[in-house]
Structures are given as structure tokens and as C-alpha cells.
Design a protein around this motif. Sequence first.
Motif, PDB file in Angstrom:
ATOM      1  N   ASP A  30      11.150  -3.761  -3.983  1.00  0.00           N
ATOM      2  CA  ASP A  30      11.203  -2.831  -2.848  1.00  0.00           C
ATOM      3  C   ASP A  30       9.851  -2.750  -2.140  1.00  0.00           C
ATOM      4  OD1 ASP A  30      13.847  -2.269  -3.312  1.00  0.00           O
ATOM      5  OD2 ASP A  30      13.463  -0.418  -4.430  1.00  0.00           O
ATOM      6  N   ARG A  71       9.634  -5.823  -0.033  1.00  0.00           N
ATOM      7  CA  ARG A  71      10.523  -5.703   1.128  1.00  0.00           C
ATOM      8  C   ARG A  71       9.978  -4.729   2.170  1.00  0.00           C
ATOM      9  NH1 ARG A  71      16.489  -5.447  -1.803  1.00  0.00           N
ATOM     10  NH2 ARG A  71      17.031  -7.648  -1.492  1.00  0.00           N
ATOM     11  N   THR A  72       9.383  -3.630   1.722  1.00  0.00           N
ATOM     12  CA  THR A  72       8.819  -2.653   2.657  1.00  0.00           C
ATOM     13  C   THR A  72       7.686  -3.272   3.459  1.00  0.00           C
ATOM     14  OG1 THR A  72       9.419  -0.796   1.229  1.00  0.00           O
ATOM     15  CG2 THR A  72       7.666  -0.416   2.837  1.00  0.00           C
ATOM     16  N   SER A  79       6.765  -8.158   9.625  1.00  0.00           N
ATOM     17  CA  SER A  79       7.503  -9.201  10.325  1.00  0.00           C
ATOM     18  C   SER A  79       7.681  -8.841  11.800  1.00  0.00           C
ATOM     19  CB  SER A  79       8.883  -9.399   9.686  1.00  0.00           C
ATOM     20  OG  SER A  79       9.663 -10.274  10.463  1.00  0.00           O
ATOM     21  N   ALA A  82       9.146  -5.833   5.939  1.00  0.00           N
ATOM     22  CA  ALA A  82       9.750  -5.221   7.124  1.00  0.00           C
ATOM     23  C   ALA A  82       8.685  -4.686   8.077  1.00  0.00           C
ATOM     24  CB  ALA A  82      10.686  -4.091   6.702  1.00  0.00           C
ATOM     25  N   ARG A 136      11.231  -8.611  12.859  1.00  0.00           N
ATOM     26  CA  ARG A 136      11.916  -7.439  12.337  1.00  0.00           C
ATOM     27  C   ARG A 136      13.240  -7.826  11.660  1.00  0.00           C
ATOM     28  NH1 ARG A 136       7.487  -5.830  12.934  1.00  0.00           N
ATOM     29  NH2 ARG A 136       6.787  -3.964  14.038  1.00  0.00           N
ATOM     30  N   ARG A 137      13.165  -8.876  10.859  1.00  0.00           N
ATOM     31  CA  ARG A 137      14.347  -9.319  10.131  1.00  0.00           C
ATOM     32  C   ARG A 137      14.769  -8.278   9.109  1.00  0.00           C
ATOM     33  NH1 ARG A 137      15.416 -14.686   9.838  1.00  0.00           N
ATOM     34  NH2 ARG A 137      17.352 -13.929   8.953  1.00  0.00           N
ATOM     35  N   ASP A 138      16.037  -8.214   8.835  1.00  0.00           N
ATOM     36  CA  ASP A 138      16.567  -7.333   7.808  1.00  0.00           C
ATOM     37  C   ASP A 138      15.982  -7.753   6.461  1.00  0.00           C
ATOM     38  OD1 ASP A 138      18.030  -5.888   5.979  1.00  0.00           O
ATOM     39  OD2 ASP A 138      19.972  -6.323   6.884  1.00  0.00           O
ATOM     40  N   ALA A 139      15.352  -6.820   5.761  1.00  0.00           N
ATOM     41  CA  ALA A 139      14.715  -7.150   4.486  1.00  0.00           C
ATOM     42  C   ALA A 139      15.716  -7.562   3.420  1.00  0.00           C
ATOM     43  CB  ALA A 139      13.874  -5.973   3.995  1.00  0.00           C
ATOM     44  N   ASP A 140      17.020  -7.375   3.659  1.00  0.00           N
ATOM     45  CA  ASP A 140      18.024  -7.793   2.689  1.00  0.00           C
ATOM     46  C   ASP A 140      18.110  -9.310   2.560  1.00  0.00           C
ATOM     47  OD1 ASP A 140      18.665  -5.234   2.035  1.00  0.00           O
ATOM     48  OD2 ASP A 140      20.457  -5.119   3.286  1.00  0.00           O
ATOM     49  N   LEU A 141      17.544 -10.041   3.536  1.00  0.00           N
ATOM     50  CA  LEU A 141      17.543 -11.497   3.386  1.00  0.00           C
ATOM     51  C   LEU A 141      16.554 -11.936   2.328  1.00  0.00           C
ATOM     52  CD1 LEU A 141      15.667 -13.671   6.016  1.00  0.00           C
ATOM     53  CD2 LEU A 141      15.028 -11.321   5.612  1.00  0.00           C
ATOM     54  N   ASP A 177      17.738 -18.242   6.795  1.00  0.00           N
ATOM     55  CA  ASP A 177      18.841 -17.366   6.427  1.00  0.00           C
ATOM     56  C   ASP A 177      18.553 -16.605   5.136  1.00  0.00           C
ATOM     57  OD1 ASP A 177      21.330 -17.984   8.247  1.00  0.00           O
ATOM     58  OD2 ASP A 177      20.377 -19.904   7.848  1.00  0.00           O
TER      59      ASP A 177
END
Length: 420
Positions: free
Chosen positions: A349, A352-353, A359, A356, A362-367, A332
Amino acid sequence: MPDPLPRHTLRIGDDRRDVNAAAVLRTVLDHGPIARSRVAALTGLSASAVSRQVVDLSRLGLLHERPELTGTGAGAVGRPQLPVDVDTRRLAVAGLHIGVPYTTFALLDLRGNVLHRQESSNRGRKGNTLLRSLLERLPRLLAAVPGGRTVVGLGAVSGGTVDPDLGLVVRHDPLEWRDVPLGELLGRACGLPVQVDNHARALTQAEILFGHPAARRSMVQLFVGHVVDAALAVAGVVHLGPASATGDVAHLPVPDSDALCHCGRVGCLAVAASDTTLFEAAAAAGITPRADRAELIAAVRAGDPRADRLVRRRAAIVGRALALLADVVNPDLLVLTETFAVLDPAYLDVVRTEFALRSHLRRDADLLVAQRRGADALAVAAGAAALGALYARPLQATAAAPVPAGATATLALAAHARPL
């Protein structure tokens, strides 16, 4: 130092009391200030059981009433309830993070707030030389902290493989430590109960206790410094793993790296992403006068494009590693403890880039979040090793000595507690 207090012996049936006390204490930690009736509703304990636990925990200095928050306005109905909260005024834990370049000593209150932090250079010491220095310095560090609180435990954390049950640093290659009984040695040096752990697991424990709500469901912590470590938690429990190895990510392959690892292979994450490699590269390129964290931070802040490229390249490597961890574990929450991602959101960032992009889920990088404690992160991790034990078994972590009438500064609570 005063003579150690006798260890409190639990009576038959007290194990259940400790479980109930832990439930009440954790509920107040999460929701306090909070009324007793609400604690009962959240824990499933009876109102009388909650009241007994609040009385005991207050006497031990762990909780206190907040009468100033009692609802007494015109709309208040019935007998007012005194909210209770975690008492952050009287007790503290000490923390010791043993890193490669320096050691961090800290004092934390029961909510994990840093009251005092001091970093000391290890001056290149390793092996027994570093260990002797730590054992000599620790009593002086404790004695120098401002008074007014009772220290009820010490958390000591480092990288590598650590057995918390035995208090043993099994293996820490950069420090040249093998089978070091750190808990026993530190306990003798300071007279406090000591909890030893790996720093990634301790960072995870701190996140569960005081951090992001998703950490209670499942999370992965990646620590990137002079060593690279990861930890996993599910349902609020930090995974230990057989042989005390949560999982070794240090030797994940980094395809475009030719850095030589101590294991004999090239391109391991432990060297491709490590601070040692990053700082040495900066010095070799003439970006900094020497391989040093502060020098590279200064170059980045000054806008040196070469420094920026080095840090971004490391951030991309870290993003790939996190993508792999996320695909395997599917947590999570992902928490990254890395200097530059904490220093500047632009580098997070980059992580996170890359995450993304790599992965497969393709999980949301906000996690993926950076460690929010900043410069205090390792101090909080060290203290969290002791606080985790206290919140799990509060009655066993403290002695049942009564508070003398009028006492507000020093409580005789923990076995081997040391008033500062």
C-alpha cells in the motif's frame, strides 16, 4: 549418470509441426482440461491437426487425457470427448537462481508448481570461488531430489546483464562476474540442456506463462533485492534489447539518497533501494544484530517501529521508480518482486500510494501488484527460463522417443534428459 540420449533431429517441415505443437500446448496450458474441438476452435487448426498434435504431445509426456472428466450424464449428446490437460506427473524442469546471499535450487512441474526447493548460503563467495562451488554442488542437488520424474532441462538465472542466446552472464557487479559462460559450464556439470537468463526477464516469463492475464498484453516487472532489475514484455514476448540489456533502471536517480553506487555516483536506485543498503542501515541503527534479511523480517514482524520506518522509506523509493516506469511504458500490468511488499500488504500500500502520487499519467494503482509466488518466486523464475523454451518449441525441446508399454515414472524424452 546415464549416457546422454541422442538429440532429436527435426526433419524438413517439422518446424511448422513445432509451431502447431506449441500452439496446442499453450492453449491446453491456458484452458485445460479442455476438449480437442475447443483447442481447434481457439488455435484455428483443423480437428485432425489438433488430434495429431495431442497424440504426439501425449507420447512425449507433455499432455495426458482426463477420462474421469468426460461428460457421460443423461444430457450428454453424441460421442463423448476426452478432455486433455498438461501432464504434471512425469516430467520436470530444474531451476537455479543465483543471488548474492544465497542460491535457490528447485524442481518444477510443467505448470510451474514447485515440487522441491532448497536454499543454500553462498557464504560470501564471489567471482570464480562462487562459480566453482555452484558447479560442484549442482550434480549433488539434482541427485538428492526425490525420484519418479525425468528432468528435461535446467533454467539458471541471476541479476545483471545476461545474454540468453549465448548462455553468458555479461556483467553482474555484486557477484564480480564478467563474461561468465554459465550455460556451457552448468551443462557440462549436470548433463542437461540449460537456459540462462536475467532473473527479472525470467520472472516476467513466469508471469506470462502462469500468472495474471494482463501480462499477456503488456507488463513491467521490477525486481528489488541485492540488485535492482526491470524487464518489459509486450504481446506475450519478453523484450531482450540490444546487447541483452532489457533496460537498466539501476541508475535512476533517487534525489534524497547519498548512498555511493559502484558506478561512482551517489543516489542511484541500485543502492538507494537495494537489500544491501536496507539491511546495513538496520544493523547500523541497532535494529538488527547484523545486516541480515531474516533479522529484519523478524524485527518487522515483532512490531519494531524503527524497522517499520526503514521498510516504509524503501517502499516509497520503489513507488517513485515504478511511477516513472509506468509513465514511460504505460503497461497493462506492473509486478513488483520485493520482500516486504510480498510479506505484508501494508507495505505494498505504501508503494501504491507513492506510485499514485508521483505518476503523471495518474494510472490506477490497482495495476500494480506484488509477486504472488511468495517465497517460491525466484524458484519459479529459474524454472520458467527452461519452461519458456519448452512451451515455445516443444518438439525441439524433447526427443521423439516412444513411451515403453506400461511406463509411468521415467520417460526418455529430452536430449541429455536426466532421470532423478
